[in-house]
Design an enzyme around this catalytic site. Structure first.
Site, PDB file in Angstrom:
ATOM      1  CG  ASN A 238      -1.720   1.069   1.221  1.00 41.40           C
ATOM      2  OD1 ASN A 238      -1.742   2.089   0.724  1.00 41.40           O
ATOM      3  ND2 ASN A 238      -2.599   1.321   2.323  1.00 41.40           N
ATOM      4  CG  PHE A 239       2.780   2.829  -3.399  1.00 42.68           C
ATOM      5  CD1 PHE A 239       3.218   0.921  -2.877  1.00 42.68           C
ATOM      6  CD2 PHE A 239       2.869   2.911  -4.863  1.00 42.68           C
ATOM      7  CE1 PHE A 239       3.497  -0.157  -4.011  1.00 42.68           C
ATOM      8  CE2 PHE A 239       3.526   1.819  -5.455  1.00 42.68           C
ATOM      9  CZ  PHE A 239       3.741   0.712  -5.261  1.00 42.68           C
ATOM     10  CE  LYS A 240      -0.524   2.722   5.540  1.00 43.69           C
ATOM     11  NZ  LYS A 240      -1.052   2.868   6.376  1.00 43.69           N
TER      12      LYS A 240
ATOM     13  CG  HIS B 164      -6.386   1.440   4.869  1.00 41.51           C
ATOM     14  ND1 HIS B 164      -6.471   2.105   5.995  1.00 41.51           N
ATOM     15  CD2 HIS B 164      -5.575   0.476   4.577  1.00 41.51           C
ATOM     16  CE1 HIS B 164      -4.764   2.239   6.020  1.00 41.51           C
ATOM     17  NE2 HIS B 164      -4.343   0.597   5.393  1.00 41.51           N
TER      18      HIS B 164
ATOM     19  CD  GLU C  96      -3.653  -2.850   7.761  1.00 44.99           C
ATOM     20  OE1 GLU C  96      -2.742  -3.040   7.083  1.00 44.99           O
ATOM     21  OE2 GLU C  96      -3.936  -1.805   7.669  1.00 44.99           O
TER      22      GLU C  96
ATOM     23  CB  ILE D 299      -1.234   1.054  11.112  1.00 49.47           C
ATOM     24  CG1 ILE D 299      -2.131  -0.283  10.988  1.00 49.47           C
ATOM     25  CG2 ILE D 299      -0.749   1.785   9.621  1.00 49.47           C
ATOM     26  CD1 ILE D 299      -3.835   0.454  10.525  1.00 49.47           C
TER      27      ILE D 299
ATOM     28  N   GLY E 167       3.075  -3.098  10.951  1.00 50.01           N
ATOM     29  CA  GLY E 167       3.988  -3.420  10.913  1.00 50.01           C
ATOM     30  C   GLY E 167       4.922  -3.671  10.231  1.00 50.01           C
TER      31      GLY E 167
ATOM     32  CB  ALA F 242       2.434   1.167   4.462  1.00 45.23           C
ATOM     33  CB  SER F 243       6.004   2.464   7.493  1.00 43.35           C
ATOM     34  OG  SER F 243       5.410   1.390   7.954  1.00 43.35           O
TER      35      SER F 243
HETATM   36  O1  G3P Z   1      -2.576  -0.575   4.508  1.00 46.41           O
HETATM   37  C1  G3P Z   1      -1.281  -1.425   5.449  1.00 46.41           C
HETATM   38  C2  G3P Z   1      -1.029  -0.185   6.338  1.00 46.41           C
HETATM   39  O2  G3P Z   1      -2.073   0.202   7.107  1.00 46.41           O
HETATM   40  C3  G3P Z   1       0.015  -1.620   6.870  1.00 46.41           C
HETATM   41  O3  G3P Z   1       0.770   0.118   7.595  1.00 46.41           O
HETATM   42  O4  G3P Z   1       2.910   0.971   7.440  1.00 46.41           O
HETATM   43  O5  G3P Z   1       2.486  -0.437   9.016  1.00 46.41           O
HETATM   44  O6  G3P Z   1       2.681  -1.698   7.049  1.00 46.41           O
HETATM   45  P1  G3P Z   1       2.384  -0.351   8.260  1.00 46.41           P
END
Ligand code: G3P
Length: 215
Positions: free
Chosen positions: A6-8, A91, A139, A144, A176, A197-198
């Site tokens: 997810n590139f957000k 989301h 999630e 997150i 995470g 994502a991150s």
């Molecule tokens: O949609 C994926 C996301 O919400 C997870 O984010 O940054 O924790 O990998 P992250």
């Protein structure tokens, strides 16, 4: 096993940078994993072209409206027309009412789009899986964007999530997630996919990151 990137709205995926990341995903040997990229809406059309069937492209969201008098909205029909394969719904950072979730699920089904409905607790996992989306993604909001993954901090909830879904749809885990070990644990606990994502955003060498993740 699906790996959803997810590139957000991260700045490192603006404009051509999103397209390049999608291209990259298409060239990484995936060893049985299916990579799915979710670029921002502004980059979807170019991303679908760049993916050229090698990797899936999903939208990060869609608006629960019909085609027509709806200025500024993104309909599922628009997404379908540009070749997007699926859409994230509800989301944690873009929550919508149940009525809109139902609207999007019904319409996406008719259009043949895959749907990933995001849940933030087990009660929602149960509720959303009974609507028969393609997948439910669990999630925990507090994890997150952090560096501690759901699979290391709360592995139990992955197993509980799989149980709550009870085979009604696929179950994905996210928050995470940052390493191959996270993927392996999630798979072992019964998840059919993860969302990331991150960790991808932070990786200065994105090719290396994906190679190590899917090695
Ligand atoms: O949609 C994926 C996301 O919400 C997870 O984010 O940054 O924790 O990998 P992250």
């Amino acid at each position: 096993m699906f790996v959803i990137l997810n590139f957000k709205a991260y700045s490192s995926f603006e404009g051509v940078k999103a397209v390049n990341a999608v291209k990259l995903a298409g060239f990484i040997p995936t060893r049985g994993y299916s990579l799915v990229s979710c670029p921002p809406t502004s980059g979807l059309s170019e991303s679908v072209k760049a993916a050229s069937g090698k990797t899936l492209v999903f939208a990060q969201s869609a608006d629960a409206v019909e085609p027509g008098k709806n200025t500024g909205k993104t309909t599922l029909e628009q997404l379908k027309a540009i070749g997007v394969s699926g859409v994230l719904i509800n989301h944690s950072e873009n929550r919508i009412p149940l009525k809109q979730i139902l609207f999007l699920l019904n319409r996406a089904r008719k259009l043949g789009l895959k749907t990933v409905v995001c849940a933030r607790n087990l009660r929602e996992v149960r509720k959303f899986s009974s609507l028969h989306p393609w997948a439910v993604a669990f999630e925990p909001p507090q994890l997150i964007g952090g560096r501690i993954s759901v699979s290391s901090a709360q592995p139990r909830i992955i197993a509980d999530g799989v149980k709550a879904v009870g085979g009604k749809c696929l179950f994905f885990a996210g928050a995470g997630v940052n390493s191959r070990a996270d993927l392996i644990v999630s798979k072992k606990l019964g998840a059919s996919g993860v969302l990331i994502a991150s960790a991808f955003y932070r990786a200065s060498d994105k090719r290396r990151f994906l190679q190590k993740l899917l090695a």
